[in-house]
Design an enzyme around this catalytic site. Structure first.
Site, short mmCIF file in Angstrom:
data_model
loop_
_atom_site.label_atom_id
_atom_site.label_comp_id
_atom_site.label_asym_id
_atom_site.label_seq_id
_atom_site.Cartn_x
_atom_site.Cartn_y
_atom_site.Cartn_z
NE ARG A 1 -0.08 -3.66 -2.78
CZ ARG A 1 -0.72 -2.72 -2.12
NH1 ARG A 1 -0.27 -1.15 -1.91
NH2 ARG A 1 -1.08 -3.09 -0.81
CG HIS B 1 10.77 4.27 -3.71
ND1 HIS B 1 10.57 3.13 -3.29
CD2 HIS B 1 10.79 5.84 -2.85
CE1 HIS B 1 9.73 3.49 -2.27
NE2 HIS B 1 9.98 4.55 -2.02
P1 PAP Z 1 6.44 3.72 0.97
O1 PAP Z 1 6.51 2.93 -0.67
O2 PAP Z 1 6.02 5.99 0.72
O3 PAP Z 1 6.75 3.92 1.91
P2 PAP Z 1 4.38 1.82 1.28
O4 PAP Z 1 4.87 1.31 2.93
O5 PAP Z 1 5.31 0.99 0.89
O6 PAP Z 1 5.35 3.98 0.81
O7 PAP Z 1 3.51 1.48 1.14
C1 PAP Z 1 2.33 2.15 1.77
C2 PAP Z 1 0.98 0.53 1.78
O8 PAP Z 1 1.49 -0.59 2.05
C3 PAP Z 1 -0.32 0.97 1.76
O9 PAP Z 1 -1.00 -0.08 1.21
P3 PAP Z 1 -2.51 0.44 0.20
O10 PAP Z 1 -3.07 2.33 0.42
O11 PAP Z 1 -3.40 -0.38 -0.43
O12 PAP Z 1 -3.20 0.06 2.44
C4 PAP Z 1 -0.10 0.19 3.21
O13 PAP Z 1 -1.44 0.15 4.17
C5 PAP Z 1 0.47 -0.80 2.95
N1 PAP Z 1 1.42 -1.09 4.30
C6 PAP Z 1 1.70 -0.39 5.23
N2 PAP Z 1 1.83 -1.40 6.53
C7 PAP Z 1 2.19 -2.50 6.05
C8 PAP Z 1 2.77 -3.29 6.65
N3 PAP Z 1 2.57 -3.85 7.82
N4 PAP Z 1 1.51 -5.00 5.88
C9 PAP Z 1 0.94 -4.52 5.55
N5 PAP Z 1 0.69 -3.56 4.17
C10 PAP Z 1 0.85 -2.55 4.77
#
Ligand code: PAP
Length: 339
Positions: free
Chosen positions: A173, A151
C-alpha cells in the site's frame, strides 16, 4: 519468568511477551535491538525489524512449518490491507460451501463465516499467531487448500514455502497511508495510560526503516522481484489497484489461486457479491466487528478505520509528504513499483 509474568499482567493480552525457547533466546540476544512503541522491543533479523513475538514466530515457522503445494499464503506489511485480502481470499476459496450472497441461497442454514467472525480469526498468521508459542501447532488437520497469512519478508519465509509450488499473494500500500494507518492502530493498541511515541519521531523511524517489518521498501521489493521472476508463484498487488479495479483484481486473484470464476459465476454476479461481502462498509458494520474480539484479544474494530486511499495526505505535514514521496520514488518508483 516471575518478573516477566508480573510485567505481563500490566499490559493487554495482545501486547504480552511470549516465552521464548532457549534456542530462540540465544539467537535473539545476539541481534541488534531497538524499541518500537513501548513496551515492544524490536530486533533486526535478516535485515528487517521484528517484535520479539513475531521473531519467535518467524524462527519457529522456519523450523517447523511444512508448506503443501496447495497452500495459499497472503503476505503484507502491517496496515496494507491484510484484513481485506484475508476476507476476499477466504470468500473466493469457500464460495461453493458458503455463498457470498445469502439472499440468493436462502436454504443456507448458517450465516457466512465472514458475518460471524473477523477475517483474522478465519485466516491465521504463521508468524504472529500460529508459531509464536513454545508449543508447535499441528496444522496437518487443516483441510486443503490451507489459507495462511504472514508479515514476513521474503528472505525469512520458511524454505518449504519458497521451494513448494504453494502460492503467495502479496499486497502492499502507499507508504503514506500505511504509516498513517499504523500510527492510529498502535495508538489504539497501547494501554490508555501509555503515551504513544510522537508522530514526528515515529515518522522518522519509519523513514529510516525501523518500523514493524521495515524497511518497508526492502519488504516490498523482495516480493516484487519474486513476482517478476516467478509470476506463477508470487502475485503482487497494491491496495490502490484493488480499490480502483476490484473486478479485474478479483478475477486475477481467483485464477491465480486456482479457483477461477466460471462464466456462469461471472454472469451470476458472484464477483460483485464477494466484493460487497468483503467491502469496508459491510465488514465494519457487522456486529462481530463492532463489538467482538479476536481470539488473540484485540478488539475487532481496530482493524477498521477509514478504508480509503489518500488519508496520509490529510494526516502528514507538507514536509513529511515531500520526504516520504522522495523515499518512495527513489526506493520503489525507480524499480517500477508505483501507487
Ligand atoms: P493488519 O496488517 O494489522 O492486519 P490491515 O488490515 O492491513 O491490518 O490494516 C487495516 C487497514 O485496512 C485500515 O486502513 P485505514 O487505517 O487507512 O483506514 C482499515 O480501515 C483497512 N481496511 C480494513 N478492512 C478493509 C476493507 N474491507 N476494505 C478496505 N480497507 C479495509
Amino acid at each position: 519468568m516471575a518478573a516477566e509474568n508480573s510485567q505481563n499482567s500490566n499490559v493487554p493480552k495482545y501486547l504480552r511477551k511470549v516465552e521464548l525457547t532457549q534456542e530462540n533466546k540465544q539467537l535473539i540476544a545476539t541481534l541488534p535491538c531497538d524499541t518500537f512503541w513501548q513496551p515492544l522491543t524490536i530486533h533486526q533479523y535478516n535485515g528487517f525489524w521484528h517484535t520479539t513475538k513475531q521473531l519467535q514466530g518467524i524462527l519457529n515457522s522456519q523450523k517447523h512449518f511444512i508448506a503443501r503445494d496447495s497452500d495459499i499464503i497472503i503476505v503484507t506489511l502491517p496496515k496494507s490491507g491484510t484484513t481485506w485480502l484475508k476476507a476476499l481470499a477466504y470468500a473466493i476459496l469457500n464460495r461453493k460451501i458458503h455463498y457470498p450472497n445469502p439472499n440468493l441461497h436462502k436454504n443456507q442454514c448458517h450465516p457466512h463465516p465472514l458475518v460471524t467472525a473477523n477475517p483474522h480469526d478465519l485466516v491465521p498468521f504463521l508468524d504472529i499467531n500460529l508459531y509464536i508459542h513454545k508449543n508447535i501447532p499441528d496444522l496437518c488437520s487443516f483441510p486443503s487448500p490451507r489459507l495462511f497469512a504472514s508479515h514476513m519478508p521474503y528472505i525469512s519465509l520458511p524454505e518449504s514455502v519458497k521451494q513448494s509450488t504453494c502460492k503467495i499473494v502479496y499486497l502492499c500500500r502507499n507508504p503514506k497511508d500505511m504509516f498513517t494507518s499504523l500510527w492510529h492502530f498502535i495508538r489504539k493498541l497501547l494501554p490508555q495510560a501509555q503515551e504513544p511515541r510522537s508522530v514526528e519521531e515515529s515518522f522518522e523511524r519509519f523513514c529510516e526503516g525501523r518500523s514493524a517489518c521495515g524497511p518497508f521498501w526492502d519488504h516490498i521489493l523482495g516480493y516484487h522481484k519474486q513476482s517478476l521472476e516467478r509470476p506463477n508463484k508470487v502475485m503482487f498487488l497494491t491496495y490502490e489497484e484493488l480499490k480502483s479495479e476490484p473486478v479485474r483484481v478479483l478475477k486475477d486473484l481467483a485464477e491465480f489461486i486456482g479457483h477461477g470464476f466460471t462464466e456462469e459465476e461471472e454472469s451470476g454476479n458472484v464477483i460483485n457479491d464477494i466484493m460487497k461481502l468483503c467491502s469496508f462498509e459491510n465488514l465494519s458494520n457487522l456486529e462481530v466487528n463492532k463489538t467482538g474480539k479476536l481470539l488473540t484479544g484485540e478488539e475487532n474494530n481496530i482493524y477498521f478505520r477509514r478504508g480509503d486511499i489518500g488519508d496520509g495526505e490529510n494526516f502528514l505535514t507538507f514536509d513529511m509528504i515531500e520526504k516520504l514521496n522522495a523515499i518512495t520514488q527513489e526506493k520503489l518508483g525507480l524499480h517500477g513499483v508505483n501507487f
